[in-house]
Enzyme design. Structure first.
Site, PDB file in Angstrom:
ATOM      1  N   ASN A  69       1.544  -2.852  -4.404  1.00 32.09           N
ATOM      2  CA  ASN A  69       2.059  -2.337  -5.676  1.00 32.09           C
ATOM      3  C   ASN A  69       3.540  -2.047  -5.523  1.00 32.09           C
ATOM      4  OD1 ASN A  69      -0.507  -2.112  -7.079  1.00 32.09           O
ATOM      5  ND2 ASN A  69      -0.955  -0.500  -5.595  1.00 32.09           N
ATOM      6  N   GLU A  80       0.380  15.067  -7.227  1.00 38.04           N
ATOM      7  CA  GLU A  80      -0.304  14.267  -8.232  1.00 38.04           C
ATOM      8  C   GLU A  80      -1.744  13.982  -7.799  1.00 38.04           C
ATOM      9  OE1 GLU A  80       3.121  11.923 -10.499  1.00 38.04           O
ATOM     10  OE2 GLU A  80       2.626  10.929  -8.633  1.00 38.04           O
ATOM     11  N   ASN A 140      -3.731  -2.570   7.690  1.00 38.22           N
ATOM     12  CA  ASN A 140      -2.522  -3.167   7.093  1.00 38.22           C
ATOM     13  C   ASN A 140      -1.783  -4.224   7.899  1.00 38.22           C
ATOM     14  OD1 ASN A 140      -3.027  -1.466   4.963  1.00 38.22           O
ATOM     15  ND2 ASN A 140      -1.453   0.013   5.476  1.00 38.22           N
ATOM     16  N   GLY A 199       0.203  12.125   0.972  1.00 35.68           N
ATOM     17  CA  GLY A 199       0.017  12.781   2.255  1.00 35.68           C
ATOM     18  C   GLY A 199      -0.928  12.069   3.193  1.00 35.68           C
ATOM     19  N   CYS A 259      -8.848  10.818  -7.043  1.00 40.08           N
ATOM     20  CA  CYS A 259      -8.019  10.631  -5.850  1.00 40.08           C
ATOM     21  C   CYS A 259      -7.107  11.852  -5.705  1.00 40.08           C
ATOM     22  CB  CYS A 259      -7.199   9.345  -6.034  1.00 40.08           C
ATOM     23  SG  CYS A 259      -6.028   9.045  -4.701  1.00 40.08           S
ATOM     24  N   CYS A 319      -2.054   2.920  -5.775  1.00 43.29           N
ATOM     25  CA  CYS A 319      -1.856   3.213  -4.353  1.00 43.29           C
ATOM     26  C   CYS A 319      -0.388   3.087  -4.000  1.00 43.29           C
ATOM     27  CB  CYS A 319      -2.620   2.222  -3.477  1.00 43.29           C
ATOM     28  SG  CYS A 319      -4.361   2.152  -3.799  1.00 43.29           S
ATOM     29  N   CYS A 331       5.173   2.362   1.122  1.00 44.42           N
ATOM     30  CA  CYS A 331       4.605   3.448   0.317  1.00 44.42           C
ATOM     31  C   CYS A 331       5.703   4.361  -0.208  1.00 44.42           C
ATOM     32  CB  CYS A 331       3.612   4.254   1.165  1.00 44.42           C
ATOM     33  SG  CYS A 331       2.933   5.685   0.309  1.00 44.42           S
ATOM     34  N   CYS A 373       5.433   5.178   6.079  1.00 41.38           N
ATOM     35  CA  CYS A 373       5.057   3.769   5.930  1.00 41.38           C
ATOM     36  C   CYS A 373       6.042   3.122   4.951  1.00 41.38           C
ATOM     37  CB  CYS A 373       3.625   3.649   5.398  1.00 41.38           C
ATOM     38  SG  CYS A 373       2.390   4.377   6.484  1.00 41.38           S
ATOM     39  N   SER A 421      -9.017   8.952   3.864  1.00 45.50           N
ATOM     40  CA  SER A 421      -8.276   7.782   4.322  1.00 45.50           C
ATOM     41  C   SER A 421      -7.138   8.193   5.239  1.00 45.50           C
ATOM     42  CB  SER A 421      -7.718   7.022   3.113  1.00 45.50           C
ATOM     43  OG  SER A 421      -6.972   5.902   3.536  1.00 45.50           O
ATOM     44  N   CYS A 431       4.992  13.168   2.522  1.00 50.99           N
ATOM     45  CA  CYS A 431       4.276  12.628   3.671  1.00 50.99           C
ATOM     46  C   CYS A 431       5.284  12.315   4.764  1.00 50.99           C
ATOM     47  CB  CYS A 431       3.535  11.339   3.281  1.00 50.99           C
ATOM     48  SG  CYS A 431       2.467  10.693   4.591  1.00 50.99           S
TER      49      CYS A 431
HETATM   50  N1  SAH Z   1      -2.081   8.542   4.386  1.00 50.67           N
HETATM   51  C1  SAH Z   1      -3.399   8.030   4.112  1.00 50.67           C
HETATM   52  C2  SAH Z   1      -3.797   8.301   2.697  1.00 50.67           C
HETATM   53  C3  SAH Z   1      -3.028   7.525   1.654  1.00 50.67           C
HETATM   54  S1  SAH Z   1      -4.111   6.344   1.049  1.00 50.67           S
HETATM   55  C4  SAH Z   1      -3.494   6.578   4.494  1.00 50.67           C
HETATM   56  O1  SAH Z   1      -2.478   6.046   4.915  1.00 50.67           O
HETATM   57  O2  SAH Z   1      -4.562   6.012   4.460  1.00 50.67           O
HETATM   58  C5  SAH Z   1      -3.093   5.246   0.329  1.00 50.67           C
HETATM   59  C6  SAH Z   1      -3.579   3.820   0.551  1.00 50.67           C
HETATM   60  O3  SAH Z   1      -2.725   3.003  -0.229  1.00 50.67           O
HETATM   61  C7  SAH Z   1      -3.410   3.369   1.993  1.00 50.67           C
HETATM   62  O4  SAH Z   1      -4.428   2.505   2.359  1.00 50.67           O
HETATM   63  C8  SAH Z   1      -2.092   2.620   1.957  1.00 50.67           C
HETATM   64  O5  SAH Z   1      -2.043   1.651   2.966  1.00 50.67           O
HETATM   65  C9  SAH Z   1      -2.111   2.037   0.568  1.00 50.67           C
HETATM   66  N2  SAH Z   1      -0.772   1.831   0.009  1.00 50.67           N
HETATM   67  C10 SAH Z   1       0.326   2.568   0.226  1.00 50.67           C
HETATM   68  N3  SAH Z   1       1.360   2.068  -0.449  1.00 50.67           N
HETATM   69  C11 SAH Z   1       0.907   0.995  -1.132  1.00 50.67           C
HETATM   70  C12 SAH Z   1       1.502   0.067  -2.036  1.00 50.67           C
HETATM   71  N4  SAH Z   1       2.770   0.156  -2.370  1.00 50.67           N
HETATM   72  N5  SAH Z   1       0.713  -0.899  -2.552  1.00 50.67           N
HETATM   73  C13 SAH Z   1      -0.578  -0.964  -2.241  1.00 50.67           C
HETATM   74  N6  SAH Z   1      -1.193  -0.134  -1.400  1.00 50.67           N
HETATM   75  C14 SAH Z   1      -0.460   0.848  -0.844  1.00 50.67           C
END
Ligand code: SAH
Length: 391
Positions: free
Chosen positions: A328, A111, A254, A197, A124, A371, A138, A135, A229, A131
Protein backbone atom coordinates in the site's frame (compact mmCIF):
# COMPACT_ATOMS: atom_id res chain seq x y z
CA UNK A 1 -13.80 40.55 31.04
CA UNK A 2 -11.47 40.04 33.97
CA UNK A 3 -14.15 38.28 35.98
CA UNK A 4 -14.71 35.74 33.23
CA UNK A 5 -11.01 35.14 32.93
CA UNK A 6 -10.67 34.69 36.67
CA UNK A 7 -13.59 32.30 36.75
CA UNK A 8 -12.08 30.37 33.89
CA UNK A 9 -8.73 30.17 35.65
CA UNK A 10 -10.38 29.00 38.84
CA UNK A 11 -12.27 26.31 36.97
CA UNK A 12 -9.11 25.13 35.29
CA UNK A 13 -7.32 24.93 38.62
CA UNK A 14 -10.26 22.97 39.98
CA UNK A 15 -10.12 20.51 37.12
CA UNK A 16 -6.40 20.17 37.60
CA UNK A 17 -6.78 19.41 41.29
CA UNK A 18 -9.49 16.84 40.64
CA UNK A 19 -7.31 15.06 38.17
CA UNK A 20 -4.17 15.29 40.21
CA UNK A 21 -5.73 13.96 43.38
CA UNK A 22 -7.68 11.16 41.79
CA UNK A 23 -6.11 8.21 40.07
CA UNK A 24 -7.30 6.54 36.89
CA UNK A 25 -8.60 3.22 38.21
CA UNK A 26 -7.80 1.56 34.89
CA UNK A 27 -4.08 1.87 35.60
CA UNK A 28 -4.63 -0.78 38.35
CA UNK A 29 -6.31 -3.27 36.02
CA UNK A 30 -5.85 -6.19 35.73
CA UNK A 31 -3.38 -7.08 38.45
CA UNK A 32 -3.33 -4.37 41.15
CA UNK A 33 -7.00 -3.57 41.64
CA UNK A 34 -7.79 -6.18 44.25
CA UNK A 35 -4.90 -5.19 46.47
CA UNK A 36 -5.88 -1.53 46.39
CA UNK A 37 -9.54 -2.24 47.04
CA UNK A 38 -8.68 -4.41 50.03
CA UNK A 39 -6.24 -1.73 51.20
CA UNK A 40 -9.13 0.74 51.26
CA UNK A 41 -11.04 -1.53 53.62
CA UNK A 42 -13.45 -2.88 51.01
CA UNK A 43 -14.24 -6.53 50.46
CA UNK A 44 -12.08 -8.34 47.97
CA UNK A 45 -14.99 -9.26 45.70
CA UNK A 46 -15.64 -5.57 45.07
CA UNK A 47 -12.64 -5.62 42.72
CA UNK A 48 -14.31 -8.19 40.47
CA UNK A 49 -17.51 -6.17 40.54
CA UNK A 50 -15.70 -2.96 39.59
CA UNK A 51 -13.91 -4.81 36.79
CA UNK A 52 -17.17 -6.16 35.43
CA UNK A 53 -18.81 -2.75 35.52
CA UNK A 54 -15.97 -1.13 33.69
CA UNK A 55 -15.03 -3.78 31.14
CA UNK A 56 -18.26 -5.75 30.85
CA UNK A 57 -20.85 -2.98 31.03
CA UNK A 58 -19.02 0.13 29.80
CA UNK A 59 -19.62 1.93 33.12
CA UNK A 60 -18.41 5.50 32.88
CA UNK A 61 -18.87 6.40 36.52
CA UNK A 62 -18.97 4.76 39.93
CA UNK A 63 -22.59 5.92 40.23
CA UNK A 64 -23.49 3.26 37.67
CA UNK A 65 -22.27 0.46 39.94
CA UNK A 66 -25.62 -0.28 41.50
CA UNK A 67 -24.63 -3.47 43.31
CA UNK A 68 -21.99 -1.61 45.30
CA UNK A 69 -23.07 0.19 48.47
CA UNK A 70 -23.48 3.96 48.20
CA UNK A 71 -20.82 4.78 50.76
CA UNK A 72 -18.33 2.54 49.00
CA UNK A 73 -19.14 4.07 45.63
CA UNK A 74 -18.43 7.55 46.91
CA UNK A 75 -15.22 6.37 48.53
CA UNK A 76 -14.14 4.96 45.18
CA UNK A 77 -15.15 8.15 43.39
CA UNK A 78 -13.07 10.20 45.80
CA UNK A 79 -9.92 8.21 45.06
CA UNK A 80 -10.41 7.27 41.43
CA UNK A 81 -11.81 8.27 38.09
CA UNK A 82 -12.53 6.09 35.07
CA UNK A 83 -10.74 7.18 31.93
CA UNK A 84 -12.09 6.73 28.42
CA UNK A 85 -10.48 7.11 25.02
CA UNK A 86 -11.76 10.16 23.25
CA UNK A 87 -12.90 9.65 19.66
CA UNK A 88 -11.43 12.61 17.80
CA UNK A 89 -12.53 11.54 14.37
CA UNK A 90 -14.14 8.66 12.50
CA UNK A 91 -13.51 8.16 8.79
CA UNK A 92 -15.54 5.89 6.54
CA UNK A 93 -14.12 4.07 3.54
CA UNK A 94 -16.18 3.32 0.45
CA UNK A 95 -15.61 -0.40 1.21
CA UNK A 96 -17.18 -0.16 4.67
CA UNK A 97 -13.93 0.04 6.61
CA UNK A 98 -13.97 2.57 9.41
CA UNK A 99 -10.99 4.28 10.99
CA UNK A 100 -11.10 5.74 14.48
CA UNK A 101 -8.68 8.38 15.65
CA UNK A 102 -8.39 8.30 19.44
CA UNK A 103 -6.85 10.83 21.75
CA UNK A 104 -5.00 9.60 24.83
CA UNK A 105 -4.88 11.54 28.09
CA UNK A 106 -1.46 12.99 27.25
CA UNK A 107 -2.80 14.17 23.88
CA UNK A 108 -0.99 11.60 21.79
CA UNK A 109 -3.22 9.97 19.21
CA UNK A 110 -3.59 6.43 17.92
CA UNK A 111 -5.69 4.82 15.24
CA UNK A 112 -7.84 1.67 15.19
CA UNK A 113 -9.51 0.21 12.13
CA UNK A 114 -12.78 -1.72 11.95
CA UNK A 115 -12.99 -4.02 8.93
CA UNK A 116 -16.48 -5.43 8.43
CA UNK A 117 -16.98 -8.44 6.20
CA UNK A 118 -20.00 -10.49 5.27
CA UNK A 119 -19.90 -12.66 8.32
CA UNK A 120 -17.34 -11.12 10.56
CA UNK A 121 -16.03 -7.82 11.69
CA UNK A 122 -12.36 -7.46 12.56
CA UNK A 123 -10.99 -4.72 14.75
CA UNK A 124 -7.35 -3.82 14.18
CA UNK A 125 -5.81 -2.17 17.26
CA UNK A 126 -2.57 -0.36 18.06
CA UNK A 127 -0.01 -1.32 20.71
CA UNK A 128 2.31 1.71 20.65
CA UNK A 129 2.22 5.38 19.73
CA UNK A 130 4.45 5.23 16.67
CA UNK A 131 6.90 2.40 16.21
CA UNK A 132 10.65 1.93 16.65
CA UNK A 133 11.06 -0.93 14.16
CA UNK A 134 11.56 1.40 11.18
CA UNK A 135 10.43 -0.99 8.44
CA UNK A 136 10.99 0.96 5.25
CA UNK A 137 7.67 0.11 3.62
CA UNK A 138 5.56 1.18 6.60
CA UNK A 139 4.39 4.73 7.24
CA UNK A 140 4.08 4.16 11.00
CA UNK A 141 7.71 3.04 11.04
CA UNK A 142 8.78 6.13 9.13
CA UNK A 143 7.26 8.38 11.78
CA UNK A 144 9.39 7.05 14.64
CA UNK A 145 8.50 5.95 18.15
CA UNK A 146 6.70 8.00 20.81
CA UNK A 147 5.78 5.65 23.63
CA UNK A 148 4.32 2.31 24.62
CA UNK A 149 0.61 2.13 25.22
CA UNK A 150 -0.54 1.15 28.69
CA UNK A 151 -2.58 -2.04 28.98
CA UNK A 152 -5.81 -0.10 29.42
CA UNK A 153 -5.08 2.06 26.38
CA UNK A 154 -4.77 -1.09 24.27
CA UNK A 155 -7.88 -2.76 25.71
CA UNK A 156 -9.90 0.46 25.59
CA UNK A 157 -9.74 0.56 21.80
CA UNK A 158 -11.97 -2.52 21.90
CA UNK A 159 -14.19 -0.93 24.52
CA UNK A 160 -14.55 2.37 22.68
CA UNK A 161 -15.40 0.78 19.33
CA UNK A 162 -17.69 -1.75 21.01
CA UNK A 163 -19.54 1.11 22.64
CA UNK A 164 -19.97 2.98 19.34
CA UNK A 165 -21.27 -0.16 17.61
CA UNK A 166 -23.62 -1.11 20.43
CA UNK A 167 -25.32 2.26 20.04
CA UNK A 168 -25.93 1.78 16.31
CA UNK A 169 -28.99 0.25 14.68
CA UNK A 170 -28.88 -3.51 14.08
CA UNK A 171 -27.34 -4.73 10.87
CA UNK A 172 -24.76 -1.97 10.50
CA UNK A 173 -22.03 -4.57 10.82
CA UNK A 174 -22.24 -8.35 11.09
CA UNK A 175 -22.56 -9.67 14.61
CA UNK A 176 -20.97 -12.87 15.88
CA UNK A 177 -22.98 -15.99 16.45
CA UNK A 178 -22.38 -15.49 20.12
CA UNK A 179 -18.87 -16.75 20.68
CA UNK A 180 -17.93 -13.55 22.44
CA UNK A 181 -19.64 -13.93 25.72
CA UNK A 182 -20.66 -10.34 26.18
CA UNK A 183 -23.63 -9.17 24.27
CA UNK A 184 -22.18 -5.68 24.17
CA UNK A 185 -19.22 -6.73 22.08
CA UNK A 186 -21.06 -8.96 19.62
CA UNK A 187 -20.41 -6.55 16.76
CA UNK A 188 -16.68 -7.17 16.92
CA UNK A 189 -15.90 -10.79 16.06
CA UNK A 190 -12.12 -10.74 15.69
CA UNK A 191 -9.28 -8.64 17.02
CA UNK A 192 -5.90 -8.22 15.39
CA UNK A 193 -2.91 -6.46 16.93
CA UNK A 194 -1.80 -5.13 13.58
CA UNK A 195 -2.25 -1.41 14.01
CA UNK A 196 0.42 1.06 15.03
CA UNK A 197 3.42 -0.36 16.85
CA UNK A 198 5.23 -3.62 17.44
CA UNK A 199 3.20 -5.56 20.02
CA UNK A 200 6.09 -7.74 21.12
CA UNK A 201 8.17 -4.64 21.91
CA UNK A 202 5.47 -3.86 24.51
CA UNK A 203 4.76 -7.42 25.52
CA UNK A 204 4.04 -6.95 29.23
CA UNK A 205 1.34 -4.38 28.58
CA UNK A 206 0.02 -6.35 25.61
CA UNK A 207 -0.34 -9.47 27.77
CA UNK A 208 -2.21 -7.48 30.41
CA UNK A 209 -4.47 -6.01 27.72
CA UNK A 210 -5.14 -9.50 26.37
CA UNK A 211 -6.06 -10.61 29.85
CA UNK A 212 -8.66 -7.83 29.98
CA UNK A 213 -9.99 -8.44 26.46
CA UNK A 214 -10.36 -12.18 27.01
CA UNK A 215 -11.78 -11.97 30.54
CA UNK A 216 -15.17 -13.66 30.90
CA UNK A 217 -16.50 -10.75 32.93
CA UNK A 218 -15.03 -8.29 30.47
CA UNK A 219 -15.30 -8.21 26.69
CA UNK A 220 -14.96 -12.01 26.77
CA UNK A 221 -13.16 -12.61 23.47
CA UNK A 222 -11.88 -16.11 22.91
CA UNK A 223 -8.09 -16.02 22.37
CA UNK A 224 -8.73 -17.93 19.15
CA UNK A 225 -10.37 -14.79 17.82
CA UNK A 226 -7.34 -12.67 18.59
CA UNK A 227 -4.19 -12.45 16.42
CA UNK A 228 -0.94 -10.81 17.37
CA UNK A 229 1.37 -9.77 14.55
CA UNK A 230 5.11 -9.29 15.01
CA UNK A 231 8.00 -8.25 12.80
CA UNK A 232 10.05 -11.01 14.42
CA UNK A 233 11.39 -10.27 17.91
CA UNK A 234 12.63 -13.77 18.67
CA UNK A 235 13.01 -13.67 22.49
CA UNK A 236 9.53 -12.18 22.82
CA UNK A 237 8.01 -14.78 20.48
CA UNK A 238 9.38 -17.31 22.94
CA UNK A 239 8.05 -15.38 25.91
CA UNK A 240 4.61 -15.19 24.30
CA UNK A 241 4.74 -18.94 23.73
CA UNK A 242 5.52 -19.51 27.40
CA UNK A 243 2.90 -17.02 28.62
CA UNK A 244 0.00 -19.39 28.14
CA UNK A 245 -2.00 -16.68 26.34
CA UNK A 246 -3.20 -18.72 23.38
CA UNK A 247 -3.72 -16.06 20.78
CA UNK A 248 -2.88 -16.62 17.13
CA UNK A 249 0.57 -15.60 15.95
CA UNK A 250 1.25 -13.77 12.70
CA UNK A 251 4.80 -13.08 11.57
CA UNK A 252 5.71 -10.37 9.07
CA UNK A 253 8.33 -12.21 7.05
CA UNK A 254 8.28 -10.04 3.93
CA UNK A 255 11.47 -11.36 2.34
CA UNK A 256 13.21 -14.64 1.56
CA UNK A 257 16.86 -13.62 1.88
CA UNK A 258 18.65 -11.88 4.74
CA UNK A 259 20.10 -9.45 2.24
CA UNK A 260 16.69 -8.14 1.22
CA UNK A 261 15.16 -8.44 4.68
CA UNK A 262 18.06 -6.50 6.24
CA UNK A 263 17.39 -3.74 3.78
CA UNK A 264 13.65 -3.41 4.37
CA UNK A 265 13.37 -4.53 8.03
CA UNK A 266 16.18 -3.46 10.41
CA UNK A 267 15.02 -6.08 12.97
CA UNK A 268 16.49 -8.74 10.68
CA UNK A 269 20.02 -7.66 11.61
CA UNK A 270 19.28 -8.76 15.16
CA UNK A 271 17.16 -11.81 14.35
CA UNK A 272 17.89 -13.15 10.86
CA UNK A 273 15.45 -15.32 8.95
CA UNK A 274 16.90 -18.63 10.11
CA UNK A 275 16.61 -17.73 13.80
CA UNK A 276 13.14 -16.31 13.30
CA UNK A 277 11.85 -19.42 11.57
CA UNK A 278 13.47 -21.64 14.20
CA UNK A 279 11.50 -19.74 16.84
CA UNK A 280 8.34 -20.23 14.77
CA UNK A 281 9.01 -23.96 14.61
CA UNK A 282 9.30 -24.05 18.39
CA UNK A 283 6.19 -21.94 19.00
CA UNK A 284 3.57 -24.01 20.82
CA UNK A 285 0.50 -24.46 18.64
CA UNK A 286 -2.43 -26.62 19.50
CA UNK A 287 -4.13 -28.87 16.98
CA UNK A 288 -6.19 -26.42 15.06
CA UNK A 289 -3.84 -23.52 14.92
CA UNK A 290 -1.34 -22.37 12.35
CA UNK A 291 1.10 -19.49 12.18
CA UNK A 292 0.26 -16.83 9.62
CA UNK A 293 3.14 -15.44 7.62
CA UNK A 294 2.54 -12.02 6.19
CA UNK A 295 4.38 -11.09 3.05
CA UNK A 296 4.19 -7.51 1.80
CA UNK A 297 4.72 -7.66 -1.94
CA UNK A 298 7.11 -5.02 -3.22
CA UNK A 299 7.67 -4.82 -6.96
CA UNK A 300 11.12 -5.98 -8.08
CA UNK A 301 12.22 -6.32 -4.46
CA UNK A 302 10.66 -9.56 -3.19
CA UNK A 303 8.06 -10.61 -5.78
CA UNK A 304 9.98 -12.87 -8.17
CA UNK A 305 9.37 -16.55 -8.90
CA UNK A 306 12.66 -17.29 -7.21
CA UNK A 307 11.30 -15.59 -4.10
CA UNK A 308 8.16 -17.71 -4.19
CA UNK A 309 10.22 -20.89 -4.48
CA UNK A 310 12.57 -19.83 -1.69
CA UNK A 311 9.58 -19.00 0.51
CA UNK A 312 8.07 -22.43 -0.08
CA UNK A 313 11.36 -23.98 0.95
CA UNK A 314 11.86 -21.78 4.01
CA UNK A 315 8.43 -22.57 5.43
CA UNK A 316 8.70 -26.32 4.93
CA UNK A 317 7.51 -28.20 7.98
CA UNK A 318 5.85 -25.23 9.67
CA UNK A 319 2.09 -25.41 10.15
CA UNK A 320 1.22 -22.15 8.50
CA UNK A 321 -0.63 -20.11 5.95
CA UNK A 322 0.64 -17.18 3.94
CA UNK A 323 -1.03 -13.80 3.55
CA UNK A 324 0.26 -11.92 0.53
CA UNK A 325 -0.28 -8.19 0.99
CA UNK A 326 0.31 -6.08 -2.11
CA UNK A 327 2.16 -2.96 -1.01
CA UNK A 328 0.00 0.00 0.00
CA UNK A 329 1.69 3.17 -1.11
CA UNK A 330 1.89 6.38 0.91
CA UNK A 331 3.28 9.80 0.05
CA UNK A 332 7.04 9.61 -0.36
CA UNK A 333 7.26 5.82 -0.34
CA UNK A 334 10.04 4.37 -2.46
CA UNK A 335 8.27 1.09 -3.33
CA UNK A 336 5.68 0.04 -5.88
CA UNK A 337 3.10 -2.70 -5.76
CA UNK A 338 3.52 -5.57 -8.21
CA UNK A 339 0.84 -6.01 -10.84
CA UNK A 340 -1.91 -8.54 -10.20
CA UNK A 341 -0.49 -11.15 -12.57
CA UNK A 342 2.73 -11.20 -10.58
CA UNK A 343 0.86 -11.59 -7.30
CA UNK A 344 -1.25 -14.42 -8.73
CA UNK A 345 1.82 -16.21 -10.05
CA UNK A 346 3.46 -15.97 -6.62
CA UNK A 347 0.35 -17.34 -4.99
CA UNK A 348 0.15 -20.21 -7.50
CA UNK A 349 3.70 -21.29 -6.81
CA UNK A 350 2.96 -21.43 -3.09
CA UNK A 351 -0.28 -23.32 -3.72
CA UNK A 352 1.67 -25.76 -5.92
CA UNK A 353 3.80 -26.50 -2.86
CA UNK A 354 0.65 -27.12 -0.80
CA UNK A 355 0.59 -23.86 1.11
CA UNK A 356 -2.61 -22.00 1.79
CA UNK A 357 -1.87 -18.58 0.37
CA UNK A 358 -4.35 -15.74 0.37
CA UNK A 359 -4.00 -12.41 -1.32
CA UNK A 360 -5.10 -9.95 1.29
CA UNK A 361 -6.24 -6.87 -0.50
CA UNK A 362 -5.92 -4.29 2.21
CA UNK A 363 -9.13 -2.47 2.98
CA UNK A 364 -9.70 1.19 3.61
CA UNK A 365 -6.94 2.49 1.34
CA UNK A 366 -9.04 5.55 0.46
CA UNK A 367 -8.96 6.72 4.07
CA UNK A 368 -5.35 5.64 4.76
CA UNK A 369 -6.60 2.81 6.94
CA UNK A 370 -4.78 0.01 5.12
CA UNK A 371 -1.77 -1.97 6.39
CA UNK A 372 1.19 0.30 6.88
CA UNK A 373 -0.75 3.54 6.53
CA UNK A 374 -1.54 4.36 10.16
CA UNK A 375 0.15 7.19 11.95
CA UNK A 376 -0.08 9.65 14.77
CA UNK A 377 -1.93 12.80 13.82
CA UNK A 378 -1.95 16.14 15.46
CA UNK A 379 -5.31 17.41 14.43
CA UNK A 380 -6.42 21.00 14.72
CA UNK A 381 -8.87 19.63 17.22
CA UNK A 382 -6.17 18.14 19.43
CA UNK A 383 -3.89 21.11 19.07
CA UNK A 384 -6.52 23.64 20.05
CA UNK A 385 -8.21 21.68 22.81
CA UNK A 386 -7.42 23.98 25.71
CA UNK A 387 -8.25 21.67 28.59
CA UNK A 388 -7.86 18.00 29.00
CA UNK A 389 -11.33 16.58 29.47
CA UNK A 390 -11.97 15.55 33.02
CA UNK A 391 -13.57 12.13 32.83
N1 SAH B 1 4.65 -4.49 13.96
C1 SAH B 1 3.78 -5.61 13.68
C2 SAH B 1 2.35 -5.18 13.61
C3 SAH B 1 2.01 -4.32 12.42
S1 SAH B 1 1.08 -5.31 11.37
C4 SAH B 1 4.25 -6.35 12.46
O1 SAH B 1 5.22 -5.90 11.87
O2 SAH B 1 3.73 -7.40 12.15
C5 SAH B 1 1.18 -4.51 9.92
C6 SAH B 1 1.30 -5.48 8.76
O3 SAH B 1 1.23 -4.69 7.59
C7 SAH B 1 2.66 -6.18 8.72
O4 SAH B 1 2.53 -7.47 8.24
C8 SAH B 1 3.44 -5.33 7.73
O5 SAH B 1 4.44 -6.09 7.11
C9 SAH B 1 2.35 -4.89 6.79
N2 SAH B 1 2.64 -3.60 6.15
C10 SAH B 1 3.30 -2.56 6.66
N3 SAH B 1 3.37 -1.57 5.78
C11 SAH B 1 2.70 -1.97 4.68
C12 SAH B 1 2.40 -1.37 3.42
N4 SAH B 1 2.79 -0.15 3.14
N5 SAH B 1 1.68 -2.09 2.54
C13 SAH B 1 1.25 -3.31 2.84
N6 SAH B 1 1.51 -3.94 3.99
C14 SAH B 1 2.23 -3.27 4.92
Amino acid sequence: SLKVIMLHTALRAGFFLMNSTRQNIKTLIPDKLEERIVGMGLKKYRAAQVFEWIYGHHAASFDDMTNIANAERSLLAKRFYISALRVLRTEYSADGTRKFLFELEDRHTIESVLIPDENRSTLCISSQVGCAQACRFCLTGRGGFRRNLEAFEIADQVVAVGKVLAAEPEGTVAASGGESSRERFRHITNIVLMGMGEPLANLDNVLKALKIITADKGPGFSPRRVTLSTDGLVPEIEKLGRSGMKVNLAVSLNATTDEVRNRIMPVNKRYPIKELLAACRRFPLDDRRRITFEYVMLRDVNDSEADALRLAKLLRGIKCKVNLIPFNPFPGSEFKRPDDAMVQRFKKILAGHHYTALVRESRGGDISAACGQLRERLTADAASASDRLVP
